[in-house]
Enzyme design. Structure first.
Site, PDB file in Angstrom:
ATOM      1  N   ASP A 124      -7.377 -57.353  54.363  1.00  0.00           N
ATOM      2  CA  ASP A 124      -6.639 -58.624  54.315  1.00  0.00           C
ATOM      3  C   ASP A 124      -7.400 -59.653  53.485  1.00  0.00           C
ATOM      4  OD1 ASP A 124      -4.790 -57.472  56.004  1.00  0.00           O
ATOM      5  OD2 ASP A 124      -5.757 -58.249  57.812  1.00  0.00           O
ATOM      6  N   GLY A 171     -12.648 -48.772  49.140  1.00  0.00           N
ATOM      7  CA  GLY A 171     -13.768 -49.112  50.022  1.00  0.00           C
ATOM      8  C   GLY A 171     -14.995 -49.477  49.203  1.00  0.00           C
ATOM      9  N   ASP A 211     -17.798 -55.117  61.399  1.00  0.00           N
ATOM     10  CA  ASP A 211     -16.403 -54.909  61.791  1.00  0.00           C
ATOM     11  C   ASP A 211     -15.546 -54.850  60.526  1.00  0.00           C
ATOM     12  OD1 ASP A 211     -13.888 -54.971  62.933  1.00  0.00           O
ATOM     13  OD2 ASP A 211     -14.130 -56.912  63.928  1.00  0.00           O
ATOM     14  N   THR A 225      -7.578 -50.061  46.567  1.00  0.00           N
ATOM     15  CA  THR A 225      -8.943 -50.304  47.033  1.00  0.00           C
ATOM     16  C   THR A 225      -9.569 -48.961  47.416  1.00  0.00           C
ATOM     17  OG1 THR A 225      -8.165 -50.716  49.292  1.00  0.00           O
ATOM     18  CG2 THR A 225      -8.421 -52.626  47.868  1.00  0.00           C
ATOM     19  N   GLY A 259      -0.651 -60.862  57.989  1.00  0.00           N
ATOM     20  CA  GLY A 259      -0.130 -61.987  57.212  1.00  0.00           C
ATOM     21  C   GLY A 259      -1.046 -63.198  57.312  1.00  0.00           C
TER      22      GLY A 259
HETATM   23  O1  RIB Z   1      -5.665 -55.953  59.253  1.00  0.00           O
HETATM   24  C1  RIB Z   1      -6.169 -56.367  60.486  1.00  0.00           C
HETATM   25  C2  RIB Z   1      -5.078 -56.897  61.352  1.00  0.00           C
HETATM   26  O2  RIB Z   1      -4.188 -55.846  61.662  1.00  0.00           O
HETATM   27  C3  RIB Z   1      -5.541 -57.436  62.677  1.00  0.00           C
HETATM   28  O3  RIB Z   1      -5.852 -58.799  62.645  1.00  0.00           O
HETATM   29  C4  RIB Z   1      -4.397 -57.102  63.619  1.00  0.00           C
HETATM   30  O4  RIB Z   1      -3.718 -58.218  64.100  1.00  0.00           O
HETATM   31  C5  RIB Z   1      -3.493 -56.181  62.817  1.00  0.00           C
HETATM   32  O5  RIB Z   1      -2.370 -56.826  62.435  1.00  0.00           O
END
Ligand code: RIB
Length: 275
Positions: free
Chosen positions: A237, A208, A231, A206, A42
Site C-alpha cells: 500500500d 519485493g 511487519d 513489485t 484504500g
Molecule cells: O494491505 C494491508 C491491509 O490489508 C490491511 O491494513 C488490512 O486492513 C487489509 O485490508
C-alpha cells in the site's frame, strides 16, 4: 499543474496479533495482546500518498459507529479530504483480522462491513463529478467489483489517470481493464492475471526486495536487512500511494516512471520497518 490523488477504496480497523508462526488449520496458538490500528488498503494508500506530499481525497465508507467516525477524523487530521468518506448507518466499519509471524509475514481475514456499502453509486457519482484530467485515481479490490467498474469507467471518461492495485486478486472484465492506465501487482498477482488471460495496457510489478518494474522500465530493490523487517503489512500500500503521489505531481503532463518507482520503493522499504 499537479493534481490530486483520489483514492477510491476500503477503510478497515485492523485487529493485529503477533505469533511465533502461523497456525495450521484447526490449531489454536497464543499471540501477543491485540492491537487496534487504522488500515484497509484504500486508506493505507491514501495516507502513503499524503505522506509523500500529495493532495489526497479519500472516497469510501465507514460505519456510523465510534470506530468509523474516529477513523474519518484521523484521516482529516492527516490533511486528507474526507468529504466523500460517507457514514453508512446500515453496516459496521470494515475490520481486518491480522496475524503477523516472527518473520514479519502476515495472514489477513477481512470482514468488509461498510466497504461493501449500498451507498457506492451515490458516493461515486459525487467523486467522479469532481475529477479533472490532472487527477490520479487509485483503486484496489476491497470494495465491490461493480463499484470499481463504475469508478474506472467514470474516471476514464473524466480524463483522469487511473491505476488499480489488483489486491486482493480478482478478475476484472478485459473491456474494463482496457480503460485503466496501469495495474499494480506483486509477482503472485501478476501470475494470476496471466493465468486469467487478462492483458492490461500497462503493468507495474513489485518484486519485493528484488525491485520493481513498469513495463520495460526496471529499478533495483532497496534491501532492508532481515533483522529490521518488523511487519510487511501495508508495504504494498505504501508503494502504491507514493507511486501515485509522484504521478499526481506531473498532473496531465509527461510522467517519469523510474522516479515514480523509486518513490514507491522507498515508501515500501520504510513501511516494513515498523508495525
Ligand atoms: O494491505 C494491508 C491491509 O490489508 C490491511 O491494513 C488490512 O486492513 C487489509 O485490508
Amino acid at each position: 499543474m499537479s493534481g490530486r490523488v483520489v483514492v477510491i477504496g476500503s477503510l478497515n480497523i485492523d485487529l493485529v496479533t503477533q505469533v511465533e508462526r502461523h497456525p495450521r488449520p484447526g490449531e489454536t496458538l497464543t499471540g501477543t495482546d491485540l492491537v487496534r490500528l487504522a488500515g484497509g488498503k484504500g486508506a493505507n494508500q491514501a495516507v502513503a500518498a499524503a505522506d509523500a506530499g500529495a493532495s489526497v481525497t479519500m472516497v469510501g465508507h465507514v460505519g456510523d459507529d465510534e470506530g468509523g467516525r474516529a477513523y474519518r477524523q484521523r484521516l482529516a487530521d492527516l490533511g486528507i479530504d474526507v468529504d466523500l468518506v460517507a457514514l453508512d448507518p446500515q453496516r459496521p466499519t470494515g475490520t481486518a483480522l491480522i496475524v503477523v509471524d516472527e518473520a514479519g509475514e502476515n495472514s489477513i481475514v477481512i470482514a468488509p462491513g461498510a466497504n461493501a456499502s449500498a451507498l457506492w453509486p451515490r458516493t461515486l457519482e459525487a467523486a467522479v463529478g469532481s475529477l479533472t484530467a490532472h487527477d490520479v485515481v487509485l483503486l484496489q479490490q476491497e470494495i465491490p467489483a461493480e463499484a470499481n467498474t463504475a469508478a474506472i469507467r467514470g474516471a476514464h471518461a473524466a480524463g483522469a489517470r487511473v491505476l488499480i492495485n489488483l489486491a486482493p486478486f480478482a478478475e476484472l472484465p478485459q473491456d474494463v481493464l482496457d480503460l485503466v492506465d496501469a495495474v499494480i501487482v506483486n509477482e503472485h498477482e501478476a501470475r494470476q492475471l496471466a493465468d486469467a488471460g487478462l492483458t492490461p495496457p500497462s503493468t507495474v510489478t513489485t518484486h519485493g526486495a528484488a525491485g520493481a518494474g513498469w513495463d520495460d522500465e526496471r529499478r533495483e530493490g532497496l534491501r532492508v536487512p532481515a533483522d529490521r523487517v518488523v511487519d510487511t503489512t501495508g508495504a504494498g500500500d505504501a508503494f502504491c500511494g507514493a507511486l501515485c503521489a509522484a504521478l499526481a505531481a506531473a498532473g496531465s503532463g509527461e510522467i517519469d516512471k523510474g522516479a515514480a518507482l523509486d518513490a514507491g520503493q522507498q515508501a515500501g522499504a520504510t513501511a516494513v520497518q515498523h508495525a
